[in-house]
Design a protein around this motif. Structure first.
Motif, mmCIF file in Angstrom:
data_model
loop_
_atom_site.group_PDB
_atom_site.id
_atom_site.type_symbol
_atom_site.label_atom_id
_atom_site.label_comp_id
_atom_site.label_asym_id
_atom_site.label_seq_id
_atom_site.Cartn_x
_atom_site.Cartn_y
_atom_site.Cartn_z
ATOM 1 N N ILE A 42 39.368 22.050 44.254
ATOM 2 C CA ILE A 42 37.944 22.295 44.548
ATOM 3 C C ILE A 42 37.840 23.623 45.283
ATOM 4 N N GLY A 43 37.358 24.622 44.572
ATOM 5 C CA GLY A 43 37.265 25.961 45.177
ATOM 6 C C GLY A 43 36.735 26.932 44.149
ATOM 7 N N THR A 44 37.101 28.190 44.273
ATOM 8 C CA THR A 44 36.657 29.229 43.344
ATOM 9 C C THR A 44 37.861 29.806 42.633
ATOM 10 N N PHE A 45 37.734 29.999 41.342
ATOM 11 C CA PHE A 45 38.803 30.614 40.556
ATOM 12 C C PHE A 45 39.215 31.952 41.142
ATOM 13 N N ASP A 46 40.487 32.197 41.113
ATOM 14 C CA ASP A 46 41.009 33.516 41.476
ATOM 15 C C ASP A 46 40.901 34.402 40.234
ATOM 16 N N GLY A 47 40.109 35.453 40.322
ATOM 17 C CA GLY A 47 39.873 36.300 39.150
ATOM 18 C C GLY A 47 40.759 37.526 39.065
ATOM 19 N N THR A 48 41.834 37.575 39.868
ATOM 20 C CA THR A 48 42.662 38.786 39.929
ATOM 21 C C THR A 48 43.421 39.059 38.643
ATOM 22 N N ASN A 49 43.788 38.033 37.928
ATOM 23 C CA ASN A 49 44.634 38.217 36.744
ATOM 24 C C ASN A 49 43.843 38.030 35.461
ATOM 25 N N THR A 50 44.538 38.242 34.352
ATOM 26 C CA THR A 50 43.830 38.328 33.074
ATOM 27 C C THR A 50 43.489 36.988 32.454
ATOM 28 N N GLY A 51 43.985 35.892 33.011
ATOM 29 C CA GLY A 51 43.852 34.618 32.300
ATOM 30 C C GLY A 51 42.456 34.051 32.180
ATOM 31 N N THR A 52 41.592 34.289 33.179
ATOM 32 C CA THR A 52 40.342 33.527 33.178
ATOM 33 C C THR A 52 39.120 34.407 32.945
ATOM 34 N N THR A 53 38.140 33.822 32.288
ATOM 35 C CA THR A 53 36.915 34.534 32.009
ATOM 36 C C THR A 53 36.112 34.765 33.282
ATOM 37 N N TRP A 96 39.606 43.222 43.743
ATOM 38 C CA TRP A 96 40.278 43.021 42.446
ATOM 39 C C TRP A 96 39.753 41.825 41.653
ATOM 40 N N GLY A 97 38.498 41.464 41.886
ATOM 41 C CA GLY A 97 37.977 40.330 41.136
ATOM 42 C C GLY A 97 38.416 38.984 41.675
ATOM 43 N N LYS A 98 39.168 38.973 42.745
ATOM 44 C CA LYS A 98 39.739 37.700 43.236
ATOM 45 C C LYS A 98 38.656 36.662 43.512
ATOM 46 N N THR A 99 37.567 37.115 44.127
ATOM 47 C CA THR A 99 36.551 36.153 44.548
ATOM 48 C C THR A 99 35.330 36.176 43.629
ATOM 49 N N GLN A 100 35.523 36.644 42.394
ATOM 50 C CA GLN A 100 34.423 36.712 41.427
ATOM 51 C C GLN A 100 33.250 37.521 42.012
ATOM 52 N N PRO A 101 33.490 38.761 42.364
ATOM 53 C CA PRO A 101 32.474 39.568 43.040
ATOM 54 C C PRO A 101 31.255 39.857 42.170
ATOM 55 N N GLN A 102 31.395 39.641 40.867
ATOM 56 C CA GLN A 102 30.228 39.868 40.010
ATOM 57 C C GLN A 102 29.093 38.925 40.391
ATOM 58 N N ASN A 103 29.434 37.817 41.098
ATOM 59 C CA ASN A 103 28.405 36.873 41.505
ATOM 60 C C ASN A 103 27.675 37.352 42.756
ATOM 61 N N TRP A 104 28.375 38.014 43.675
ATOM 62 C CA TRP A 104 27.766 38.315 44.980
ATOM 63 C C TRP A 104 27.813 39.796 45.358
ATOM 64 N N GLY A 105 28.645 40.571 44.686
ATOM 65 C CA GLY A 105 28.859 41.963 45.101
ATOM 66 C C GLY A 105 27.605 42.800 45.093
ATOM 67 N N TYR A 106 26.676 42.462 44.191
ATOM 68 C CA TYR A 106 25.459 43.261 44.058
ATOM 69 C C TYR A 106 24.609 43.222 45.323
ATOM 70 N N LYS A 107 24.850 42.233 46.169
ATOM 71 C CA LYS A 107 24.001 42.092 47.369
ATOM 72 C C LYS A 107 24.202 43.263 48.323
ATOM 73 N N ILE A 108 25.418 43.785 48.370
ATOM 74 C CA ILE A 108 25.652 44.894 49.300
ATOM 75 C C ILE A 108 26.465 46.041 48.699
ATOM 76 N N GLY A 109 27.078 45.857 47.545
ATOM 77 C CA GLY A 109 27.968 46.883 47.010
ATOM 78 C C GLY A 109 27.350 47.652 45.848
ATOM 79 N N ASN A 110 27.896 48.840 45.599
ATOM 80 C CA ASN A 110 27.457 49.633 44.454
ATOM 81 C C ASN A 110 28.346 49.406 43.238
ATOM 82 N N SER A 111 29.549 48.926 43.473
ATOM 83 C CA SER A 111 30.430 48.557 42.373
ATOM 84 C C SER A 111 31.444 47.560 42.897
ATOM 85 N N TRP A 112 32.067 46.823 41.994
ATOM 86 C CA TRP A 112 33.045 45.796 42.388
ATOM 87 C C TRP A 112 34.155 45.777 41.364
ATOM 88 N N ARG A 113 35.374 45.865 41.857
ATOM 89 C CA ARG A 113 36.522 45.776 40.968
ATOM 90 C C ARG A 113 36.570 44.393 40.351
#
Lengths: 195, 597
Positions: free
Chosen positions: B219-230, B349-366
């Motif tokens: 129960i948590g959030t997928f680690d998005g650092t590697n290529t395996g997960t969408t 590096w995508g570890k915390t799925q920044p595409q979900n939250w990064g837009y709140k304060i960032g200009n880009s997210w790896r």
């Protein structure tokens, strides 16, 4: 460029310094094929160190952890004595212990009855059910997927390509096709379950 | 508002803005400047690793002007890792004196004097990735003041040694903060009422958790650092139980669990009552560690209403903690220089799925781990790769970014598939051309990562990085990332949403432009030539990107249009409603700009 031993050095730092010495002092070229290092589960833990670790490992200068051959253990502390031993291997190729790549023995085949009731260990084994009649093994991670999903995203099956994968379907055909895709994608321990 | 993060424990989430249910609301924090196109410039890491120096940076600034790259939009010069002293001096960041003898203010002045902008690097953890003990954690207020004094315009912030997750170099046991314990059952007890629900009777929502025979685990959030997960879809999961309560009142909720300190099984539990939109969190902290592999019990008192009560057991701290850390840096910069123009480049590096939250304060997210692990140095161009099962290749980064268009935009920010590897060894001209086209179509930040001293005007590298036709796609005012509208490997799956890592295929991408033109790209991801024809109709294009187009009706009506090849400027008049490409060489591309005739 940093060379030589320093106090409180860890294995990743040792790999970097020996790599620098290899490249810039000895002028020895890097290996193009470092696929043997893919066995190391922690290879990518330090994205700065991957190149150094992969080269030192594949050249047989620094080996995997003594406790676990699939782990480099990059944070392990290194004594001056151990570093010297690795340095000697750097300068004397005859002392190097080049790892053998994990051999792919070919896809294994088992029958459903041979597997039913068997208990796997620690959820290491991945059982992928591609058909209607699922096979669920105790202490394995049992998932449902499809041949098309595996074809589209073979790397999504597991980050660890050494992890045992058991493929199950109703007639054995999809499993064999999936096995072919996974073996081309670097998975090393694949079993197809025949009906 | 806190100006420094804690090194003692994860912060309490006091504002709903920082909590998981707000991630889908599409609202950046009010102080964030929106409407920015992707950043363009040069970053030292791929070129020189931690061997970058003041002299090399100045040389790069000089080359940018000599080559006229500044006139094409390349404006940021970013010092990546390796520029600070190993430890703080009087609590402040300080320049490594051998490599950067003049200090950062002088270097910034030099760069500004050239009409360029200056960027730097830090990390939300305790140390930088290369090891210097100057991570900004707990020092954001001080560091922001330093950065403003030096005159930075851009800040890239990494995620190594982060305290509240098992990030790179962090203690692996930090996973205990990012995962809930394995849940066996819950019991609700009140006056004259008691009910026990096994975990198996609950509902797993989202993605990730699974039932192992006794516990719901992972129960948590997928680690998005590697290529395996969408990156698409729910990237975390919860266990939801529905309890029918006879009478409103106070109850005791007992959770039977087994905790751990590893991926998938942690020690931080969040318990919420109600659905995501209306949740009331009644527990959000560490649980007592289980010992000897025995189950433990947590008791929480809560008020339950009469009738159905949704109880959610979850852990969204991987995302919430990381947002908090980056937001603290963001606000520290705001405090030091209100309404500043500093771009914040989130590099976890995508570890915390920044595409979900990064837009709140960032200009880009790896979006992934690095594009190369073989960075260069002063005598060595380093190595890039076309493809690789891991993240370290052009195609690995492309495969993920290409289906992330809906997360990006002028009001949000940009997906970042890492700095480019054009000009590094082992990537040939064809690969580099396709790489540039991809990054331009996908509205990636265009960060050069090569030693510019190897480039001469009008050599093949220059012709690629200075391709104005392609740059104009990336910098188009409409600010819409391309969408994949076709892939030859798919059967019935959606081309814009399906994650594909099998590179034996041809993709077609379409991008609407502000003047009504359409950019269309065909990519052969395979190293083998594809002699077949690939075609797409205007109708199919409009079907896939029409809602973003400024003139879709005109496109549907037009009988004739012009297709311009963006590498050789050749124009072709097309009087049928189809664009067709006959054969594409391995790793190659055809990139066109279509305009109505």
């Amino acid at each position: 460029m940093e060379y030589g031993y320093v106090e409180k050095m860890n294995k990743a730092e040792a790999a970097k310094r020996l790599f620098n010495e290899m490249l810039y002092v000895l002028g020895e070229e890097e290996l193009k094929d470092v696929s043997a290092a893919s066995i190391l589960k922690d290879l990518y833990d330090c994205h700065h160190c991957v190149r150094y670790i992969a080269q030192m490992y594949c050249k047989g200068i620094i080996g995997a952890s003594e406790k676990n051959a699939a782990v480099f253990d990059l944070n392990e502390n290194v004594s001056a004595l151990v570093f010297k031993e690795w340095q000697e291997r750097l300068y004397n190729k005859k002392l190097r212990i080049v790892p053998k790549p994990v051999k792919f023995e070919g896809v294994k085949f088992m029958t459903r009855s041979e597997l039913e009731g068997k208990s796997m260990v620690n959820y290491e084994t991945l059982v992928i059910n591609l058909g209607e009649k699922d096979l669920l093994l105790n202490h394995a991670k049992n998932i449902k997927s499809s041949l098309q999903e595996i074809k589209l995203n073979p790397y999504g099956v597991s980050d660890d390509r050494i992890r045992p994968v058991i493929l199950v379907c109703d007639y054995g055909i999809k499993s064999q096709l999936a096995a072919g895709i996974l073996s081309k994608s670097g998975y090393r321990d694949i079993t197809v379950v025949l009906p | 508002m806190r100006l420094n993060t804690s090194r003692i424990s994860p912060e309490k989430i006091e504002s709903k803005e920082y909590a998981y249910p707000s991630f889908n609301d599409g609202k950046p924090f009010s102080e964030k400047k929106t409407g920015r196109l992707p950043a363009m410039g040069w970053n030292s890491w791929n070129a020189f690793g931690s061997g970058n120096t003041e002299a090399l940076t100045k040389a790069m600034a000089d080359k940018i002007l000599e080559l006229g790259l500044d006139k094409l939009g390349y404006e940021y010069l970013v010092l990546d890792d390796g520029c600070y002293k190993q430890e703080r001096v009087d609590g402040k960041l300080s320049n490594e004196e051998v490599k950067f003898p003049s200090g950062f203010k002088a270097l910034a002045d030099y760069i500004h004097g050239k009409g360029l902008k200056f960027g730097m690097y830090n990390d939300i953890g305790t140390n930088l990735c290369a090891g210097a003990q100057v991570g900004t954690c707990g020092h954001e207020e001080t560091d922001a003041k330093s950065y403003v004094e030096w005159g930075i315009d851009f800040l890239k912030v990494d995620n190594c040694y982060y305290l509240w997750d098992n990030a790179t170099f962090s203690n692996g046991e930090n996973a205990r903060f990012s995962f809930a314990p394995d849940i066996a059952s819950i019991k609700v007890k009140g006056d004259d009422f008691e009910i026990v629900k096994e975990a198996a009777s609950g509902k797993i929502t989202g993605q990730g958790p699974w039932f192992d025979g006794k516990y719901v685990t992972n129960i948590g959030t997928f680690d998005g650092t590697n290529t395996g997960t969408t990156p698409v879809g729910e990237r975390s999961g919860e266990l939801e139980l529905d309890i029918k309560i006879p009478k409103a009142g106070e109850y005791s909720l007992f959770v039977e669990y087994r905790s751990g300190k590893r991926n998938g099984c942690g020690e931080w539990l969040q318990i919420a009552l109600g659905d995501k939109e209306h949740e009331n969190r009644i527990y959000d902290e560490l649980v007592t560690s289980s010992t000897d592999d025995k189950d433990s019990i947590l008791e929480v008192k809560c008020f339950l209403k009469e009738g159905n009560n949704i109880i959610r057991l979850m852990n969204h701290r991987r995302q919430e903690n990381t947002l908090n850390a980056y937001a603290t840096m963001f606000y520290a910069l705001q405090n030091a220089a209100p309404r500043n123009d500093i771009q914040l480049s989130i590099c976890e590096w995508g570890k915390t799925q920044p595409q979900n939250w990064g837009y709140k304060i960032g200009n880009s997210w790896r979006i992934l781990n690095d594009i190369t692990f073989c960075v260069g140095s002063d005598r060595d161009f380093g190595r890039g790769e076309w493809d690789n099962p891991g993240t370290q290749s052009i195609v690995s980064q492309y495969n993920k970014a290409v289906i992330m268009d809906r997360f990006a935009g002028l009001e949000k920010g940009w997906n970042d598939p890492d700095m480019m590897v054009i000009g590094m060894n082992d990537v040939d001209e064809t690969m580099c051309r396709t790489h540039m086209s991809m990054w331009c179509m996908m509205n990636s930040p265009l960060m050069l990562g090569l030693d510019l001293r190897r480039v001469k005007k009008d050599d093949w590298i220059y012709n690629i990085i200075a391709n104005e036709n392609l740059i104009s796609l990336n910098q188009d005012a409409l600010g819409v990332q391309s969408r994949r509208i076709y892939s030859s490997i798919l059967e019935n799956e959606a081309p814009d949403l399906t994650y594909i890592t099998n590179n034996d295929r041809v993709d077609i991408l379409a991008k609407p432009l502000s003047n009504g033109d359409i950019a269309l790209a065909f990519y052969n991801l395979s190293r083998e030539d594809k002699p077949e024809s690939y075609q797409i109709s205007i109708e199919e294009i409009v079907k896939m990107i029409g809602e973003e187009m400024v003139n879709k009706v005109d496109w549907l009506r037009t009988e004739k249009f012009v297709a311009m090849d963006l590498f050789n400027d050749e124009k072709t008049i097309i009087d049928e409603k189809i664009v067709r490409v006959d054969g594409i060489k391995g790793c190659d591309n055809v990139t066109l700009r279509l305009c109505i005739a």
